[in-house]
Design a protein around this motif. Structure first.
Motif, PDB file in Angstrom:
ATOM      1  N   LEU A  42      37.953  53.651 -13.836  1.00  0.00           N
ATOM      2  CA  LEU A  42      37.470  53.127 -12.563  1.00  0.00           C
ATOM      3  C   LEU A  42      37.723  54.104 -11.415  1.00  0.00           C
ATOM      4  O   LEU A  42      36.848  54.361 -10.587  1.00  0.00           O
ATOM      5  CB  LEU A  42      38.125  51.782 -12.252  1.00  0.00           C
ATOM      6  CG  LEU A  42      37.623  50.586 -13.050  1.00  0.00           C
ATOM      7  CD1 LEU A  42      38.482  49.357 -12.752  1.00  0.00           C
ATOM      8  CD2 LEU A  42      36.177  50.306 -12.716  1.00  0.00           C
ATOM      9  N   VAL A  43      38.918  54.648 -11.365  1.00  0.00           N
ATOM     10  CA  VAL A  43      39.256  55.588 -10.291  1.00  0.00           C
ATOM     11  C   VAL A  43      38.426  56.867 -10.431  1.00  0.00           C
ATOM     12  O   VAL A  43      37.882  57.378  -9.453  1.00  0.00           O
ATOM     13  CB  VAL A  43      40.772  55.888 -10.284  1.00  0.00           C
ATOM     14  CG1 VAL A  43      41.089  57.026  -9.334  1.00  0.00           C
ATOM     15  CG2 VAL A  43      41.545  54.648  -9.901  1.00  0.00           C
ATOM     16  N   GLY A  44      38.308  57.384 -11.654  1.00  0.00           N
ATOM     17  CA  GLY A  44      37.515  58.599 -11.867  1.00  0.00           C
ATOM     18  C   GLY A  44      36.053  58.390 -11.535  1.00  0.00           C
ATOM     19  O   GLY A  44      35.405  59.231 -10.907  1.00  0.00           O
ATOM     20  N   GLY A  45      35.484  57.257 -11.934  1.00  0.00           N
ATOM     21  CA  GLY A  45      34.090  56.947 -11.615  1.00  0.00           C
ATOM     22  C   GLY A  45      33.871  56.774 -10.129  1.00  0.00           C
ATOM     23  O   GLY A  45      32.861  57.225  -9.584  1.00  0.00           O
ATOM     24  N   SER A  46      34.818  56.140  -9.473  1.00  0.00           N
ATOM     25  CA  SER A  46      34.708  55.949  -8.022  1.00  0.00           C
ATOM     26  C   SER A  46      34.729  57.283  -7.289  1.00  0.00           C
ATOM     27  O   SER A  46      33.980  57.495  -6.339  1.00  0.00           O
ATOM     28  CB  SER A  46      35.848  55.069  -7.510  1.00  0.00           C
ATOM     29  OG  SER A  46      35.800  53.812  -8.107  1.00  0.00           O
ATOM     30  N   ALA A  47      35.572  58.194  -7.736  1.00  0.00           N
ATOM     31  CA  ALA A  47      35.648  59.522  -7.109  1.00  0.00           C
ATOM     32  C   ALA A  47      34.333  60.268  -7.293  1.00  0.00           C
ATOM     33  O   ALA A  47      33.840  60.922  -6.367  1.00  0.00           O
ATOM     34  CB  ALA A  47      36.800  60.316  -7.694  1.00  0.00           C
ATOM     35  N   THR A  48      33.737  60.170  -8.472  1.00  0.00           N
ATOM     36  CA  THR A  48      32.464  60.840  -8.737  1.00  0.00           C
ATOM     37  C   THR A  48      31.358  60.275  -7.854  1.00  0.00           C
ATOM     38  O   THR A  48      30.567  61.024  -7.270  1.00  0.00           O
ATOM     39  CB  THR A  48      32.082  60.679 -10.224  1.00  0.00           C
ATOM     40  OG1 THR A  48      33.130  61.218 -11.018  1.00  0.00           O
ATOM     41  CG2 THR A  48      30.775  61.370 -10.537  1.00  0.00           C
ATOM     42  N   ILE A  49      31.307  58.978  -7.736  1.00  0.00           N
ATOM     43  CA  ILE A  49      30.288  58.331  -6.901  1.00  0.00           C
ATOM     44  C   ILE A  49      30.480  58.711  -5.435  1.00  0.00           C
ATOM     45  O   ILE A  49      29.520  59.035  -4.733  1.00  0.00           O
ATOM     46  CB  ILE A  49      30.326  56.801  -7.085  1.00  0.00           C
ATOM     47  CG1 ILE A  49      29.819  56.450  -8.481  1.00  0.00           C
ATOM     48  CG2 ILE A  49      29.501  56.091  -6.014  1.00  0.00           C
ATOM     49  CD1 ILE A  49      30.029  55.002  -8.865  1.00  0.00           C
TER      50      ILE A  49
END
Length: 188
Positions: A42-49
């Motif tokens: 979740l944190v990694g995906g949020s950073a990418t977005i």
């Protein structure tokens, strides 16, 4: 991500250990690993977005500024070309038809729509000097040659310099809003 996952695991273990001590219930290590994997994703995906959104936003702004610069360059070059024709014509002709000035006044008003006060003022002054020259006595070919070689009486020099300064500022700052805001606050 390994450092993040291990840090996440440590945090979850501490939280779960505290809860276990409070309730006296043992937590399955597989659940801890699954929760840390989900949280890390979740944190990694949020950073990418977030990164993609920020990049897209600034790229769009750069494109708008580039388009604005191109439009102003075209407008300024049209004004310079038309005014130059009139400036040379005014040296040895009187203004017999006011229709000669139609195109340059149309360009001046388009400049008023897009440009800073400094550019508008310089364009107005250049046009005033050209119109004044039409009502002066005509120059001889020798006088025209002297004027052309001296570069001192160029009615478009201040306008060209103001345009260059404005375009450089737009390229450096990438901000077009400051010009429009400046014009609004001055006239309000």
């Amino acid at each position: 991500t390994l450092l993040f996952c291990s840090t996440t695991d440590k945090i979850l273990n501490v939280v779960l250990n505290v809860r276990q001590q409070q309730k006296g219930i043992a937590m399955d290590p597989a659940i801890v690993s699954a929760l840390s994997a989900i949280l890390g994703s979740l944190v990694g995906g949020s950073a990418t977005i977030a990164t993609a959104w920020i990049t897209q936003r600034y790229q769009g702004r750069r494109e708008l500024v580039s388009a604005e610069i191109r439009q102003r360059e075209l407008l300024y070059s049209e004004f310079i070309a038309e005014s130059s024709k009139l400036a040379v014509d005014a040296l040895d002709h009187n203004l017999e038809e006011s229709a000669k000035l139609f195109q340059v006044y149309a360009l001046l008003n388009r400049i008023r729509l897009r440009s800073s006060d400094k550019v508008v003022d310089a364009a107005s002054q250049a046009l005033e000097r050209i119109v004044e020259q039409y009502y002066r006595s005509n120059l001889s070919p020798e006088e025209i040659r002297a004027v052309a070689l001296s570069h001192a009486n160029d009615p478009l020099k201040a306008f060209s310099e103001a345009c260059r300064s404005e375009l450089i500022a737009l390229r450096i700052t990438g901000v077009t809003d400051c010009l429009y805001n400046h014009r609004r606050t001055k006239h309000v």
